[in-house]
Design a protein around this motif. Structure first.
Motif, mmCIF file in Angstrom:
data_model
loop_
_atom_site.group_PDB
_atom_site.id
_atom_site.type_symbol
_atom_site.label_atom_id
_atom_site.label_comp_id
_atom_site.label_asym_id
_atom_site.label_seq_id
_atom_site.Cartn_x
_atom_site.Cartn_y
_atom_site.Cartn_z
ATOM 1 N N ASP A 185 31.319 -21.004 16.772
ATOM 2 C CA ASP A 185 31.304 -19.626 17.259
ATOM 3 C C ASP A 185 31.994 -19.525 18.611
ATOM 4 O OD1 ASP A 185 30.008 -16.856 16.815
ATOM 5 O OD2 ASP A 185 29.539 -17.338 18.896
ATOM 6 N N ASP A 214 38.415 -18.564 12.595
ATOM 7 C CA ASP A 214 37.934 -17.296 12.039
ATOM 8 C C ASP A 214 38.623 -16.981 10.720
ATOM 9 O OD1 ASP A 214 36.684 -14.506 12.250
ATOM 10 O OD2 ASP A 214 38.832 -14.051 12.202
ATOM 11 N N SER A 300 42.398 -11.342 9.517
ATOM 12 C CA SER A 300 41.614 -11.955 10.586
ATOM 13 C C SER A 300 41.763 -11.124 11.855
ATOM 14 C CB SER A 300 42.080 -13.400 10.820
ATOM 15 O OG SER A 300 41.401 -13.967 11.907
ATOM 16 N N VAL A 411 28.310 -14.805 15.127
ATOM 17 C CA VAL A 411 29.175 -14.595 13.965
ATOM 18 C C VAL A 411 28.464 -15.041 12.690
ATOM 19 C CG1 VAL A 411 31.341 -15.276 12.885
ATOM 20 C CG2 VAL A 411 31.282 -14.781 15.330
#
Length: 686
Positions: A185, A214, A300, A411
């Motif tokens: 994260d 990500d 993304s 996240v």
């Protein structure tokens, strides 16, 4: 009198409760009177709560930093999570239900963008691209490794009977959970590693991995979620190929969106010279538009805003004013700090609501063990491969910190909340496991990583700007390495970086910067100019005589093609010169000898050089009376005293200037009272 005043405050009367209310517009209804006070909480509830949470978060940060001992031992993120737990317990006890939790929509659309924009905009681009290969390896290969190994190991744990039968999850369900729990994260890494102060290379690798993974996390999460909704029996071979292709589409598409908006932002700020007030607004608006555009196209968004910040900073900083740069910097830091504080507080509050999670010890312990073990194993294997090609290998101590620094955060929590309970029956168990993993990595690993770094004697970061000497040597080595690669015919990293710099200087800078920003100037002359300004201010502060503008000129800053560059550079490099090129090394405290030299210099200038002044006046008069006068120009001798003096000039014809050699220039720099006048002509021998 009291009964007459209560209707003005819109409060009910004590004896009027039994009177039946009349409908509006009835014949006997009286017109409403003037109301002096009315409580309208429902109209300001949402903005008031937002302002209240920001105020509570700010006061919490102030209270935490009152004790230096507490903040030096406990990371701020841990304290904020504990504060969230306390506030969540108070709200639950008062309202009898959990409120003000971390919603995925609020997190992804409002809280995460400021943090990622701050990280991408102020990320050291040189260090990031120097380690881009290692960052991509850990972000792509490492995330895939952690997701599949963790999911497969948890499925094997269930098959072995170590997970309770009430956890109804199949292989695809565990792969889905592994995809969301395996990603590092960025919020947690940034909060913990900024307080540890590890060296720049180690920080940029771990933090760059948390930003770039990500794309892999989004693709794995969406693909596995789609497979779960379809059912394992309905998944075909083409679906797997689409999942692999979506990895490139999501990552490259997000990066492309960020670069497009970076181009637009840099091009827009080129034309804001007359409207400086909107420059900070354009920076935040277009960066946020890049995030929303990528999110709208299912790309993304984190990668988009990261590339937008990386790509636009050089051109935006050159175009906007100094006040706008200051406003952008502090506003961005403030928004990121507030968002980070609110995220950790809401994480603590969300953990109080026991209606959203269910406990299973086997699943929780197995997940903690597997994420730590497979993270360490993956780092060791990938580092061994990378060290075969890296110029500066990562040692075992760096690998330990990288393995231990794989923190999980908001996240993963937001992704697990988005799961559909009808499609994933084990969602409540996954939520409880995710909360435990986030709390363990942020609190336990965050508390112990600083003592671990001290015990392992990890190289710490050095917070200082590079000196001029370091910058010159760095640029020199870059050109040498690029030339070596060009000579041997190997087009490596330094060759392509040099080609990119040439392309940027020739095309992009001229397109995205205003003309005054990309003008090529000599750095030596720039530093020399600033040193003369500084010496002049110091001289005036010490009570020196202020010369008129006609008798004072400061050296201009010519381009690198100037003829005078060689002589000035040789002058400053001469060993006999006392000039210091490094602003960080100059001592502003003048000694007695310096003051004595300055006094002697002005004494000699005022008393012994009068004949030469008369000679300059005679030359000027002769020049004015000549039939073909040549233009008279002002010249300044580029000599500089050991600790700095003013630079005096006189009006002369260019052909009468006395040329200096390097040895003469060095000799003059050591004597302040001789530094500003040509050497006297040699006496004729008798």
């Amino acid at each position: 009198m009291l009964r007459a005043a209560l209707p003005l405050l819109a409060l009910p009367l004590a004896g009027a409760a039994e009177e039946p209310p009349q409908k509006p517009g009835s014949p006997g209804e009286l017109p409403p009177g003037l109301v002096l006070f009315r409580w309208q909480w429902h109209e300001v509830e949402a903005p008031y709560l937002v302002a209240l949470w920001i105020l509570v978060a700010s006061l919490a940060k102030i209270v935490f930093h009152l004790s230096r001992k507490v903040t030096s031992l406990v990371p701020e993120s841990c304290l904020l999570i504990l504060l969230g737990l306390v506030l969540g317990g108070i709200v639950l006890a008062v309202a009898k239900k959990a409120e003000y939790q971390l919603e995925p929509g609020t997190f992804f659309l409002f809280l995460l963008p400021p943090i990622v924009l701050d990280s991408g905009y102020f990320m050291p681009s040189r260090l990031f691209f120097d380690n881009l290969g290692a960052i991509l390896t850990y972000a792509v290969v490492g995330t895939l490794w952690n997701a599949f190994t963790t999911g497969a190991a948890l499925w094997g744990l269930q098959q072995a009977g170590l997970v309770a039968p009430k956890v109804q999850a199949g292989f695809l369900d565990f792969l889905l959970f592994g995809s969301l729990i395996s990603a590092v994260d960025p919020v947690a890494v940034l909060a913990v590693f900024e307080e540890v102060h590890v060296n720049e290379t180690l920080f940029i690798i771990v933090f760059g991995e948390s930003l770039l993974n990500d794309a892999v996390t989004v693709v794995l999460y969406k693909v596995c979620n789609s497979f779960v909704e379809m059912g394992s029996a309905n998944v075909q071979a083409t679906d797997y190929l689409k999942g692999v292709a979506s990895l490139f589409v999501v990552s490259l598409g997000g990066a492309a969106v960020g670069l497009v908006f970076a181009f637009l932002l840099a091009l827009t700020t080129r034309f804001t010279k007359r409207v400086r007030i909107i420059e900070p607004l354009l920076v935040f608006l277009l960066a946020y538009a890049a995030y929303l555009t990528a999110e709208m196209a299912s790309l993304s968004a984190i990668l988009a805003v990261t590339m937008c910040g990386l790509g636009c900073k050089k051109y935006v900083e050159a175009n906007i004013s100094h006040k706008s740069r200051t406003a952008v910097k502090y506003t961005m830091k403030t928004l990121a700090s507030c968002a980070e504080t609110i995220i950790f507080m809401l994480l603590g509050i969300s953990a109080v609501d026991s209606s959203k999670w269910a406990w299973d010890s086997g699943l929780v312990l197995g997940t903690l063990i597997f994420i730590l073990f497979f993270r360490a194993l993956g780092v060791v294997l990938q580092t061994w491969v990378l060290n075969q090609v890296r110029l500066v290998p990562l040692d075992k101590i760096d690998q330990v910190v990288m393995s231990y620094g794989g923190l999980r955060g908001a996240v993963a929590f937001a992704l697990v909340i988005l799961l559909d309970r009808t499609k994933v029956p084990a969602k409540d168990y996954f939520v409880a496991t995710t909360i435990v993993v986030v709390f363990f990595t942020v609190i336990v690993q965050g508390l112990t990583i600083k003592p671990l770094v001290k015990w392992l004697k990890v190289k710490r970061s050095e917070h200082h700007k590079p000196t001029l000497n370091q910058e010159l040597h760095e640029h020199t080595f870059d050109h040498i390495l690029a030339a070596v690669e060009d000579v041997v015919g190997h087009h490596g990293y330094h060759y392509w970086r040099d080609r990119w710099e040439q392309f940027d200087k020739k095309y992009l800078s001229q397109l995205l910067m205003r003309r005054s920003a990309y003008r090529i100037r000599d750095e030596i002359w720039d530093v020399y100019y600033r040193l003369n300004i500084r010496d002049a201010i110091s001289f005036v502060d010490q009570g020196g005589h202020v010369l008129s503008s006609a008798g004072l000129t400061l050296p201009s800053m010519p381009s690198r093609n100037s003829v005078a560059e060689t002589s000035v550079t040789n002058l400053l490099r001469e060993s006999g010169s006392g000039a210091c090129l490094d602003l960080q090394v100059i001592d502003t405290v003048r000694s007695g000898r310096d003051r004595e030299d300055a006094v002697m210099h002005h004494l000699l200038c005022g008393g012994l050089y009068k004949p030469r002044r008369r000679e300059a006046l005679r030359c000027a008069q002769a020049h004015a009376s000549s039939p073909h006068p040549q233009p008279v120009q002002r010249r300044s001798y580029p000599g500089r005293a050991a600790m700095g003096t003013w630079q005096c000039t006189c009006l002369q014809k260019p052909r009468r200037l006395c040329p200096w050699t390097c040895r003469q220039a060095g000799t003059r720099a050591c004597h302040p009272w001789r530094a500003w006048h040509p050497l006297p002509a040699p006496r004729p021998q008798l």
